[in-house]
Design a protein around this motif. Structure first.
Motif, PDB file in Angstrom:
ATOM      1  N   ASP A 100      25.198 -47.542   5.522  1.00  9.39           N
ATOM      2  CA  ASP A 100      25.287 -46.142   5.104  1.00  9.39           C
ATOM      3  C   ASP A 100      26.021 -46.052   3.771  1.00  9.39           C
ATOM      4  OD1 ASP A 100      25.798 -43.418   4.757  1.00  9.39           O
ATOM      5  OD2 ASP A 100      26.014 -43.059   6.900  1.00  9.39           O
ATOM      6  N   TYR A 102      26.970 -43.584   2.035  1.00 12.49           N
ATOM      7  CA  TYR A 102      27.993 -42.543   1.957  1.00 12.49           C
ATOM      8  C   TYR A 102      29.208 -42.899   2.807  1.00 12.49           C
ATOM      9  CZ  TYR A 102      24.545 -39.553  -0.351  1.00 12.49           C
ATOM     10  OH  TYR A 102      23.631 -39.042  -1.234  1.00 12.49           O
ATOM     11  N   GLY A 157      21.801 -41.057  -2.511  1.00  6.49           N
ATOM     12  CA  GLY A 157      21.997 -42.221  -1.658  1.00  6.49           C
ATOM     13  C   GLY A 157      21.770 -43.517  -2.395  1.00  6.49           C
TER      14      GLY A 157
END
Length: 334
Positions: A100, A102, A157
């Motif tokens: 991920d 983030y 992202g």
């Protein structure tokens, strides 16, 4: 080629809380007796369904968790035996890119500070030298210098994952573990990040372990493939060999599930029966036997050892008779 990373009979058990005061304590075995070697400059793809243990194995390699048994050695050095300060020094040689983009970045820090953090932690240069190194790293990963003064929530992202990659290569490591590094990204961005990782691997001479559930991604990046099922390696070999002629029934299932735009090229699907068993109570013998159309009594009685068949290692009692000529050579690993 010389070996950089060596795993010997690595296992990981997670004790679970009792369901009641008189209930026995349960243990989940996430990684089960895994042994493999990764050569310097090689890209090893680690593939399997969710819950197969590949991310747990990645965390053991990174020493984010200690193995319950076995050893993880980097260039002959057993990482589990290192003290805290020695392990910190060794971490310069192995870094991780997380799934991920983030969640893996500090939301309170700007991109510039995130990349520079590792450099400051290891005292690598003056403030001016660190700033110049951050600019260089941003250029290497294709991140505009104007984005370095933004917070992660102000970036896409793909841009956040580029920051994560820049942070990972900042210390000039020898090994990078990428755990599902593109699965959280839009399809349009995945190819860009994959190509970036491949380019950096070639330019910097990195050894790469790429963890993914996507066989098409593994085919694009990996020199060799290790297929996992319920904590065990069931097939290991060169990417071209395994993709052209898989020998384990589970590997054949994974490849049959890869989407193709040409219906005539799909062939006959080999979907396994039933659901994946719970890792809390895996089947005896071969873990895949409850979903395998070719399972016999032998499969329930004994766990198949990895053996060399048809130019790769495969853990299946019947791989040779099912998919190879009867005169194909095989060697059982000691």
């Amino acid at each position: 080629m010389s070996v950089l990373l060596s795993l010997s009979h690595v296992g990981k058990d997670y004790p679970l809380a009792r369901r009641g005061p008189f209930q026995p304590r349960r243990t989940l075995r996430a990684v089960d007796d895994v042994s493999l070697e990764v050569a310097k400059g090689e890209t090893l793809g680690l593939v399997g369904e969710s819950g197969c243990g590949k991310s747990s194995l990645a965390r053991l390699i990174m020493q984010l968790e200690a193995p319950s048994q076995g050893s993880v050695s980097l260039d002959g050095m057993d990482l589990a035996k290192l003290g805290k300060s020695a392990l910190k020094r060794a971490r310069r040689d192995f870094q991780m890119v997380f799934q991920d983009p983030y969640a893996s970045l500090n939301p309170r820090m700007k991109a510039r500070a995130i990349i520079a953090e590792a450099l400051h932690n290891y005292g690598m240069g003056t403030a001016a030298e660190v700033a110049a190194r951050v600019e260089e790293l941003a250029r290497q990963v294709g991140l505009g210098a104007h984005l370095l003064d933004r917070f992660p929530h102000e970036l896409s992202g793909g841009q956040c994952q580029r920051i994560g990659i820049a942070r990972a290569i900042a210390l000039n490591p020898r090994l990078i573990v990428a755990d599902e590094a593109v699965s959280a990204l839009d399809v349009s961005i995945q190819a860009q990040i994959l190509n970036l990782i491949i380019r950096l691997q070639a330019e910097l001479g990195l050894t790469l372990i790429f963890v993914s559930h996507d066989m098409s991604v593994i085919a694009h990046v990996a020199d060799r493939v290790a297929v996992m099922y319920l904590g065990r390696i069931v097939e290991l070999g060169d990417t071209d060999t395994i993709f052209s002629r898989p020998l384990h029934p589970y590997t054949r299932t994974l490849l049959a599930a890869v989407p193709t735009p040409t219906p005539a090229a799909r062939g006959r699907r080999t979907a396994p029966a039933g659901e994946m068993p719970s890792p809390l109570s895996p089947p005896s013998g071969c873990h895949f036997r409850t979903r395998c159309a070719h399972a016999t009594a032998l499969c329930a009685e004994a766990a198949p050892a990895l053996r060399e068949v048809g130019g790769r290692s495969v853990a299946c009692h019947h791989a040779q008779t099912l998919y190879l000529p009867t005169d194909a050579p095989e060697v059982v690993h000691a």
